[in-house]
Design a protein around this motif. Structure first.
Motif, PDB file in Angstrom:
ATOM      1  N   MET A 261       0.827  -1.212   0.000  1.00  0.00           N
ATOM      2  CA  MET A 261       0.000   0.000   0.000  1.00  0.00           C
ATOM      3  C   MET A 261       0.854   1.251   0.000  1.00  0.00           C
ATOM      4  SD  MET A 261      -3.058  -1.104   2.620  1.00  0.00           S
ATOM      5  CE  MET A 261      -3.794   0.505   2.470  1.00  0.00           C
ATOM      6  N   GLU A 262       2.026   1.189   0.639  1.00  0.00           N
ATOM      7  CA  GLU A 262       2.896   2.361   0.659  1.00  0.00           C
ATOM      8  C   GLU A 262       3.507   2.610  -0.711  1.00  0.00           C
ATOM      9  OE1 GLU A 262       5.710   1.733   3.690  1.00  0.00           O
ATOM     10  OE2 GLU A 262       4.285   1.932   5.365  1.00  0.00           O
ATOM     11  N   THR A 263       3.848   1.545  -1.435  1.00  0.00           N
ATOM     12  CA  THR A 263       4.509   1.731  -2.730  1.00  0.00           C
ATOM     13  C   THR A 263       3.519   2.035  -3.843  1.00  0.00           C
ATOM     14  OG1 THR A 263       4.393  -0.663  -3.080  1.00  0.00           O
ATOM     15  CG2 THR A 263       6.402   0.206  -2.058  1.00  0.00           C
ATOM     16  N   LYS A 264       2.270   1.724  -3.625  1.00  0.00           N
ATOM     17  CA  LYS A 264       1.272   1.959  -4.687  1.00  0.00           C
ATOM     18  C   LYS A 264       0.949   3.441  -4.754  1.00  0.00           C
ATOM     19  CE  LYS A 264      -3.005  -0.008  -6.443  1.00  0.00           C
ATOM     20  NZ  LYS A 264      -4.126  -0.928  -6.163  1.00  0.00           N
ATOM     21  N   SER A 265       0.887   3.970  -5.948  1.00  0.00           N
ATOM     22  CA  SER A 265       0.640   5.405  -6.117  1.00  0.00           C
ATOM     23  C   SER A 265      -0.845   5.708  -5.982  1.00  0.00           C
ATOM     24  CB  SER A 265       1.152   5.869  -7.486  1.00  0.00           C
ATOM     25  OG  SER A 265       0.432   5.212  -8.518  1.00  0.00           O
ATOM     26  N   LYS A 266      -1.147   6.986  -5.729  1.00  0.00           N
ATOM     27  CA  LYS A 266      -2.536   7.417  -5.608  1.00  0.00           C
ATOM     28  C   LYS A 266      -3.272   7.328  -6.932  1.00  0.00           C
ATOM     29  CE  LYS A 266      -1.783  10.609  -1.767  1.00  0.00           C
ATOM     30  NZ  LYS A 266      -1.927  12.012  -1.315  1.00  0.00           N
ATOM     31  N   ARG A 267      -2.553   7.517  -8.003  1.00  0.00           N
ATOM     32  CA  ARG A 267      -3.197   7.442  -9.320  1.00  0.00           C
ATOM     33  C   ARG A 267      -3.695   6.032  -9.598  1.00  0.00           C
ATOM     34  NH1 ARG A 267      -3.023  10.770 -13.625  1.00  0.00           N
ATOM     35  NH2 ARG A 267      -1.423  12.022 -12.597  1.00  0.00           N
ATOM     36  N   ASP A 268      -2.903   5.035  -9.255  1.00  0.00           N
ATOM     37  CA  ASP A 268      -3.333   3.653  -9.465  1.00  0.00           C
ATOM     38  C   ASP A 268      -4.523   3.305  -8.573  1.00  0.00           C
ATOM     39  OD1 ASP A 268      -1.309   3.391 -11.291  1.00  0.00           O
ATOM     40  OD2 ASP A 268       0.128   2.538  -9.848  1.00  0.00           O
ATOM     41  N   GLU A 269      -4.525   3.804  -7.344  1.00  0.00           N
ATOM     42  CA  GLU A 269      -5.649   3.533  -6.456  1.00  0.00           C
ATOM     43  C   GLU A 269      -6.936   4.174  -6.992  1.00  0.00           C
ATOM     44  OE1 GLU A 269      -3.122   3.382  -2.248  1.00  0.00           O
ATOM     45  OE2 GLU A 269      -4.584   4.971  -2.662  1.00  0.00           O
ATOM     46  N   ARG A 270      -6.812   5.397  -7.476  1.00  0.00           N
ATOM     47  CA  ARG A 270      -7.988   6.066  -8.032  1.00  0.00           C
ATOM     48  C   ARG A 270      -8.509   5.331  -9.262  1.00  0.00           C
ATOM     49  NH1 ARG A 270      -7.136  12.230  -9.375  1.00  0.00           N
ATOM     50  NH2 ARG A 270      -6.687  12.175  -7.139  1.00  0.00           N
ATOM     51  N   LYS A 271      -7.593   4.878 -10.103  1.00  0.00           N
ATOM     52  CA  LYS A 271      -7.997   4.162 -11.307  1.00  0.00           C
ATOM     53  C   LYS A 271      -8.699   2.847 -10.965  1.00  0.00           C
ATOM     54  CE  LYS A 271      -6.099   2.258 -15.599  1.00  0.00           C
ATOM     55  NZ  LYS A 271      -4.860   2.046 -16.403  1.00  0.00           N
ATOM     56  N   SER A 276     -13.700  -0.303 -10.507  1.00  0.00           N
ATOM     57  CA  SER A 276     -14.590  -1.178  -9.717  1.00  0.00           C
ATOM     58  C   SER A 276     -15.994  -0.610  -9.648  1.00  0.00           C
ATOM     59  CB  SER A 276     -14.005  -1.357  -8.317  1.00  0.00           C
ATOM     60  OG  SER A 276     -13.977  -0.118  -7.626  1.00  0.00           O
ATOM     61  N   ARG A 277     -16.102   0.717  -9.515  1.00  0.00           N
ATOM     62  CA  ARG A 277     -17.433   1.323  -9.459  1.00  0.00           C
ATOM     63  C   ARG A 277     -18.143   1.211 -10.803  1.00  0.00           C
ATOM     64  NH1 ARG A 277     -19.354   0.634  -5.219  1.00  0.00           N
ATOM     65  NH2 ARG A 277     -21.049   1.996  -5.907  1.00  0.00           N
ATOM     66  N   ILE A 278     -17.394   1.349 -11.891  1.00  0.00           N
ATOM     67  CA  ILE A 278     -18.001   1.195 -13.219  1.00  0.00           C
ATOM     68  C   ILE A 278     -18.475  -0.238 -13.418  1.00  0.00           C
ATOM     69  CG2 ILE A 278     -17.522   1.260 -15.699  1.00  0.00           C
ATOM     70  CD1 ILE A 278     -15.644   3.604 -15.166  1.00  0.00           C
TER      71      ILE A 278
END
Length: 325
Positions: A261-271, A276-278
């Motif tokens: 979770m620390e290495t994952k970027s915010k952009r990837d989390e948002r994407k 998932s919502r779509i």
């Protein structure tokens, strides 16, 4: 004299009966003060010898004299002041005693109205007036009710004005988004051009027609307004936030999840969240098919370059930080 009689006479004379008596007593007192002042002036101007003052004639003492040679009598001034003060006090006491009787006589016999006639006396400016209460006469209860209604109306007016100001601010922000966009010159210099921002793809694009968003006059399919979908998405945000708060401790307890979770970027989390919502929305709408391998297959399409540019402009305008003027 009772309060009713005093009120009636005051309204009739336009002044209170006691004020008339006080004016008479004050006039007499002023006459006393004027008489005492005139007597004092006359006695001071009179030579002390004529008033009976004299020095001893034994020849042992020499009387004091002024610059003109007149004999001085220091005791004469003190005796005159004491005598005038006693005379003034005596006159004031006699006037107060006499006019106390005068005041009582006036209030009991002249400036009064008999009690049996008090309810029958009607002044001239009361002629033609009706003193009977009508059916629509306001009562303290109705006045308080109207006052409460006025206060509530003012509160509602204030809240409506605040809401109107908030709506005006939102409309102004939306108009600023739709008004102009920044374009770049070939040489790299920026220039502001009055180019309208086309957002019709949100309601008239093939994707919008596929999701039945907006209005399509050439189709018989019932379309859902864009505001309905936006309202639905906003209503689901609290539940998503609560679910996210519940999942975070569980994800942190998994081995190696903290480092990931620390290495994952915010952009990837948002994407990932948006995808998932779509996918969830398509599953609920029945538009998400499942492949042979069990993975979902999304029926997509290739978007136009104009739609991509429009989406990119909107994203840039919403994420752009305000520049200092």
């Amino acid at each position: 004299m009772n309060d009713a009689t005093t009120s009636l006479l005051t309204e009739h004379f336009s002044y209170t009966p006691l004020s008339l008596i006080d004016d008479i007593i004050n006039s007499i007192n002023n006459l006393i003060y004027q008489a005492i002042s005139g007597l004092e002036t006359s006695l001071i101007a009179t030579p002390p010898e004529r008033l009976g003052f004299a020095h001893a004639t034994n020849g042992s003492t020499i009387p004091e004299t002024d610059e003109d040679g007149n004999v001085l009598y220091p005791e004469a001034k003190l005796e005159l002041e004491n005598g005038l003060h006693q005379l003034e006090t005596l006159l004031e006491a006699n006037v107060d005693k006499a006019f106390d009787k005068f005041e009582i006589y006036l209030l009991r016999n002249i400036l009064t109205v008999p009690e049996d006639l008090l309810s029958w006396v009607r002044l001239k400016h009361y002629e033609g007036l009706s003193f009977t209460a009508s059916s629509d006469t306001p009562t303290p209860e109705t006045i308080n009710a109207q006052r409460k209604k006025l206060l509530e109306t003012r509160k509602l007016n204030r809240s409506l004005k605040e809401e109107c100001a908030s709506n005006d601010a939102v409309i102004s922000q939306l108009k600023s988004i739709l008004s102009t966009v920044e374009t770049a010159k070939p040489n790299g210099a920026e220039e502001k051009a009055a180019k309208p921002l086309d957002l019709s793809f949100l309601t008239s694009s093939p994707a919008a027609r596929q999701l039945r968003v907006g209005v399509d006059a050439g189709s018989n399919v019932k379309h859902t307004p864009l505001t309905t979908n936006t309202t639905f998405i906003l209503s689901q945000l609290p539940a998503l936030q609560a679910t996210l708060e519940n999942l975070r401790p569980k994800l942190a307890s998994l081995p190696g999840s903290g480092e990931a979770m620390e290495t994952k970027s915010k952009r990837d989390e948002r994407k990932a969240y948006i995808e998932s919502r779509i996918r969830l929305h398509l599953e609920r709408a029945g538009q998400l098919a499942m492949g042979d391998d069990g993975n979902p297959v999304v029926a997509g399409r290739r978007i136009d370059i104009s739609e991509a540019h429009a989406l990119e402009n909107v994203a840039n305008m919403l994420t752009r930080e305000p520049q200092s003027s």
